[in-house]
Design an enzyme around this catalytic site. Structure first.
Site, PDB file in Angstrom:
ATOM      1  N   HIS A 192       0.863  -1.182   0.000  1.00 36.49           N
ATOM      2  CA  HIS A 192       0.000   0.000   0.000  1.00 36.49           C
ATOM      3  C   HIS A 192       0.895   1.226   0.000  1.00 36.49           C
ATOM      4  O   HIS A 192       1.522   1.536   1.003  1.00 36.49           O
ATOM      5  CB  HIS A 192      -0.930  -0.029   1.212  1.00 36.49           C
ATOM      6  N   LEU A 193       0.933   1.874  -1.150  1.00 35.02           N
ATOM      7  CA  LEU A 193       1.839   3.010  -1.317  1.00 35.02           C
ATOM      8  C   LEU A 193       1.174   4.322  -0.883  1.00 35.02           C
ATOM      9  O   LEU A 193       1.836   5.335  -0.740  1.00 35.02           O
ATOM     10  CB  LEU A 193       2.267   3.075  -2.790  1.00 35.02           C
TER      11      LEU A 193
ATOM     12  N   ASN B 142      -6.411   0.870  -3.166  1.00 34.23           N
ATOM     13  CA  ASN B 142      -7.278   1.510  -2.161  1.00 34.23           C
ATOM     14  C   ASN B 142      -6.721   2.864  -1.768  1.00 34.23           C
ATOM     15  O   ASN B 142      -6.387   3.138  -0.631  1.00 34.23           O
ATOM     16  CB  ASN B 142      -7.474   0.623  -0.920  1.00 34.23           C
TER      17      ASN B 142
ATOM     18  N   ASP C 179      -9.236  -4.772  -3.074  1.00 30.27           N
ATOM     19  CA  ASP C 179      -8.458  -4.683  -1.844  1.00 30.27           C
ATOM     20  C   ASP C 179      -9.343  -4.813  -0.618  1.00 30.27           C
ATOM     21  O   ASP C 179     -10.201  -5.682  -0.597  1.00 30.27           O
ATOM     22  CB  ASP C 179      -7.644  -3.387  -1.819  1.00 30.27           C
TER      23      ASP C 179
ATOM     24  N   ASN D 219      -5.635  -6.576   9.245  1.00 34.16           N
ATOM     25  CA  ASN D 219      -6.651  -7.351   8.527  1.00 34.16           C
ATOM     26  C   ASN D 219      -5.996  -8.246   7.499  1.00 34.16           C
ATOM     27  O   ASN D 219      -5.228  -7.743   6.686  1.00 34.16           O
ATOM     28  CB  ASN D 219      -7.618  -6.426   7.783  1.00 34.16           C
TER      29      ASN D 219
ATOM     30  N   ASP E  24       2.183  -7.094   2.500  1.00 35.74           N
ATOM     31  CA  ASP E  24       1.020  -6.275   2.840  1.00 35.74           C
ATOM     32  C   ASP E  24       1.471  -5.043   3.626  1.00 35.74           C
ATOM     33  O   ASP E  24       0.907  -4.718   4.673  1.00 35.74           O
ATOM     34  CB  ASP E  24      -0.030  -7.080   3.622  1.00 35.74           C
TER      35      ASP E  24
ATOM     36  N   GLY F 153      -3.052  -2.601  10.146  1.00 30.09           N
ATOM     37  CA  GLY F 153      -1.956  -2.786   9.186  1.00 30.09           C
ATOM     38  C   GLY F 153      -0.607  -2.426   9.762  1.00 30.09           C
ATOM     39  O   GLY F 153      -0.509  -1.658  10.711  1.00 30.09           O
TER      40      GLY F 153
HETATM   41 ZN   LIG Z   1      -3.599  -5.103   1.668  1.00 29.94          ZN
END
Ligand SMILES: [Zn+2]
Length: 391
Positions: free
Chosen positions: A64-65, A96, A154, A253, A280, A295
């Site tokens: 996730h950037l 996302n 996502d 998650n 992730d 996260g």
């Molecule tokens: Zn993810």
């Protein structure tokens, strides 16, 4: 022609080329030659890899950037620098974002920003539905044309089975797989495995975390479903039981599971049920973590944590899970170091180091591995023949 670079004295392990031997390797933008005792040419840059392992550049297919939309969590610059420190010459980034990567223009503008500001290769994953709301299918052909390497809603798992079935049909002729970010995991995995089976579309399950989901995956594969799967460092190594008592900082998650689930995942990696190790990487600010944002910041610890979770995994398999397999699943050109292929190289050592999250270049510093001693350390990351990171 860019200047050439000689990587000398390392143990080259390339599962696709079936090489595991002391070899020198000369690269420029691409791999030029591989041999024993190559002599440095005059003025050539030399990387001493003595005592280290030299492998095809690692690829993290689940990152996730946070761009566009949430630069306080991560930016292209910091996320890709974190990738390099973690040994990743390439990453795939999730859609996302805000706005979501759901039309060709959003993919094109991300790729334009990447061309200017990224330190490693970045491959966008596009949304399946508009705004990731699970209702209106995106134009998957146009997204693929614009550069999307896969499709996923996502965190917003596509709830409507009809929409997902439509997506499988619309993507049937495209190379790019559908990625399920299954939540709630087992029911979601069951449905998507069935869809994969009947549609024959190539599918990928993100961050598998339970024994039962793994068993369902194997059953679907046995019937012919073309489904790959990944595991994260935290699900391989951390458990509910072992999680710190301070609550929100271990929120993720899917959640951390039981020791039995973690053991099943590690077995799944060993016996080939799991194809890919993916971090992730999901950075948040400290404030957001305090408020319970799920996260972890994963890129800079992933390789060490995988090695800690899987101490007896043969090196060639470890490397395949991080390079050849994600390259195959996403149809990327990396994943092997044969002459003529892109000179993306990761150099690492089996040497313990202590994680200090406060020194991360990622803007996210929450990791369950802070303070842990991990057994494998990245010493250099080379992208297109350029040394972009050196410890
Ligand atoms: Zn993810």
């Amino acid at each position: 022609m860019p200047e050439s670079l000689l990587i000398r004295g390392g143990r080259l392990v390339d599962p696709i080329a079936s090489i595991d031997a002391l070899r020198d390797i000369r690269v420029s933008g691409i791999v030029l030659e591989i041999g024993e005792h190559l002599e440095a040419m005059s003025g050539e840059q030399v990387v001493d890899a003595n005592g280290a392992i030299v492998s095809p550049g690692f690829i993290d297919m689940h990152v996730h950037l946070r761009e566009p939309g949430e630069p306080q969590k991560e930016r292209i610059e910091t996320g890709t620098q974190a990738a390099l420190r973690g040994g990743f010459s390439a990453i795939a980034c999730m859609p996302n974002t805000s706005p979501a990567l759901d039309d060709p223009a959003s993919i094109e503008s991300l790729l334009a920003a990447v061309a200017q500001r990224a330190h490693c290769r970045v491959y966008p994953i596009a949304a399946i539905t508009r705004r990731r709301e699970g209702e209106e299918l995106c134009d998957l052909d146009a997204l693929s044309e614009a550069g999307a390497v896969a499709f996923s809603d996502d965190g917003g798992w596509t709830r409507d089975a009809r929409v997902m079935a439509e997506a499988a049909k619309a993507a049937a002729h495209l190379e790019a797989p559908l990625i399920s970010h299954c939540e709630p995991e087992e029911a979601a995995a069951a449905r998507d495995l069935l869809l994969a089976l009947v549609s024959e579309k190539r599918w990928h399950l993100a961050h598998l975390s339970t024994r039962r989901a793994l068993e369902m995956l194997l059953a679907a594969r046995a019937q012919g479903a073309r489904v790959s799967a990944e595991a994260t460092p935290h699900h391989l190594l951390c458990t509910q039981e072992g999680a710190h008592a301070n609550g929100t900082s271990t929120r993720v998650n899917p959640p951390l599971r039981s020791e039995d689930d973690a053991r099943a995942l590690r077995e799944g990696v060993r016996d080939g049920a799991i194809d890919v190790l993916a971090s992730d990487h999901a950075p948040h600010t400290a404030e957001e973590k305090k408020e319970g944002a799920p996260g972890f910041s994963g890129l800079e610890v992933a390789v060490g944590a995988y090695a800690a979770a899987l101490p007896d995994l043969p090196l060639s398999r470890f490397i395949a899970l991080l390079s050849a397999n994600p390259a195959r699943i996403l149809n990327l050109e990396g994943g092997t170091l044969q002459p003529g292929r892109p000179a993306d190289v990761t150099i690492f050592r089996d040497e313990p180091w202590r994680v200090d999250a406060s020194s991360f270049v990622s803007l996210g510093t929450c990791t369950p591995f802070d303070g842990a001693t991990l057994p494998r350390r990245v010493v250099a990351t080379i992208v297109g023949g350029e040394v972009r990171y050196r410890a």
